[in-house]
Enzyme design. Structure first.
Site, mmCIF file in Angstrom:
data_model
loop_
_atom_site.group_PDB
_atom_site.id
_atom_site.type_symbol
_atom_site.label_atom_id
_atom_site.label_comp_id
_atom_site.label_asym_id
_atom_site.label_seq_id
_atom_site.Cartn_x
_atom_site.Cartn_y
_atom_site.Cartn_z
ATOM 1 N N ARG A 152 0.530 -1.182 -0.119
ATOM 2 C CA ARG A 152 0.090 -0.098 0.078
ATOM 3 C C ARG A 152 0.671 1.354 0.092
ATOM 4 N NH1 ARG A 152 -3.268 -3.793 2.471
ATOM 5 N NH2 ARG A 152 -2.193 -3.344 4.652
ATOM 6 N N GLU B 95 4.053 -9.577 15.946
ATOM 7 C CA GLU B 95 3.224 -10.101 17.125
ATOM 8 C C GLU B 95 3.636 -11.422 17.410
ATOM 9 O OE1 GLU B 95 -1.328 -9.914 18.813
ATOM 10 O OE2 GLU B 95 -1.029 -9.511 16.898
#
Lengths: 186, 182
Positions: B69, B106
């Site tokens: 993006r 994470e």
């Protein structure tokens, strides 16, 4: 059709664009001469000229959708969309787009892949162009054409920076015209 | 720094075009979807204009964009300010010689790559992405540019998730965003 044979004969920008593209041998596999457009992005004038050629071609064609194939289509599509006042619609690999999508499968040399577009991004009757950096077999672009036609858009043309010489003359992909700036470098 | 706080009149139009998709890519995540912003030519143009107005004339020669993006916002900014665009990609996408920077997710880790020779020592650079969350990816991007000898002037994102405190993970480098989402 190639730009150099249709309207841009002798245009010096085309040679500069071609010269700015780097060939990387044996990527991603042995035998493939990879056409690397990242070096074009480092040459501000040649990059701008690339986009200007597409913008000049499409600005007065009533195009309201520029669809770009992830990820290298994203390097050209948005700038063209902004300049001609169209929306930009990303066409992505599976599981990248959030929310509701439609999918179109296409055949690779070995196996299949899939292209997705957001439901509702494109309306029936909109005039669209599809952008990618390079066209080889045309499999990805064909899937892109099918996605847009499934929602009722009219694909006016497919546009690529690089295309194989097979696409010279009046060659059409799924009946759609193909507009290409340069051939692959050796 | 954020245009959000400065209350530029274009910000409201941009913010309302961003769609939140719940539970994507996993349950519990409220995904900030910028594709709806791209469907509005005026709002998309305003987004780019806000960045261009900030960075034009500041002697920035490199805009680095994070795949994928960052590829949507970075090139229009680069072209308008006269800079080159350098894509920062996931492993094995860039052909030829690359430098790699690993970063922690994470769960597990990932890696960002940049072409050797794309950036020269002393160049002034921006890093662009659609969103900053924990700041891990942006930090890896900054590291790549600094390893090549560039000076990272600022990180620029459309959206910040301030609760994740990514701003604090940028080694003191400034961050500029257009909208915040809590």
């Amino acid at each position: 059709m190639f730009a150099g044979e249709h309207g841009l004969q002798g245009d010096p920008r085309l040679k500069a664009i071609s010269d700015a593209i780097r060939v990387v041998p044996h990527f991603p596999k042995s035998g493939i001469m990879f056409q690397d457009i990242t070096t074009l992005l480092l040459d501000h004038k040649a990059y701008k000229d690339t986009l200007d050629i597409f913008v000049d071609r499409y600005r007065d064609m009533g195009i309201s959708v520029v669809a770009g194939v992830e990820a290298r289509g994203f390097l050209f599509g948005p700038s063209i969309a902004l300049a001609i006042g169209a929306k930009f619609v990303p066409l992505s690999k599976p599981s990248k787009l959030p929310g509701e999508v439609i999918s179109e499968e296409y055949v690779l040399e070995y196996g299949n892949d899939c292209l997705e577009m957001h439901v509702g991004a494109v309306k029936h009757g909109e005039r669209a162009i599809i952008i990618d950096d390079l066209v080889a077999t045309g499999g990805t672009l064909s899937a892109a054409i099918r996605l847009l036609e499934r929602v009722g858009a009219e694909v006016v043309e497919c546009a690529c920076v690089i295309g194989l010489p097979e696409f010279k003359g009046q060659f059409r992909l799924n009946g759609k015209p193909l507009y290409i700036l340069v051939e692959p470098r050796q | 720094m954020s245009a959000f706080r400065d209350q530029d009149p274009r910000i409201h139009g941009i913010q309302t075009k961003i769609r939140v998709v719940p539970d994507f890519p996993r349950e519990g995540i409220m995904f900030q979807d910028i594709t709806t912003l791209l469907l509005d030519p005026k709002a998309f143009k305003d987004t780019i204009d806000l960045f261009v107005e900030r960075y034009k004339g500041k002697n920035i020669s490199v805009v680095a964009g994070i795949e994928a993006r960052g590829f949507i916002f970075g090139p229009p900014i680069a072209l308008a300010i006269g800079a080159k665009f350098v894509p920062l990609r996931k492993p094995k996408k860039l052909p030829g010689e690359v430098i790699k920077e690993e970063y922690v997710l994470e769960y597990g880790s990932d890696c960002l790559e940049m072409h050797v020779g794309a950036v020269s020592a002393g160049e002034r650079a921006l890093v662009v992405d659609d969103l900053i969350a924990t700041g891990g990816t942006l930090r890896a991007a900054m590291n790549l540019l600094e390893r090549a000898g560039a000076e990272v002037v600022e990180c620029a994102c459309v959206i910040e998730l301030p609760d994740l405190k990514g701003r604090e993970r940028l080694n003191g480098k400034p961050l500029y965003v257009l909208v915040e989402s809590h």
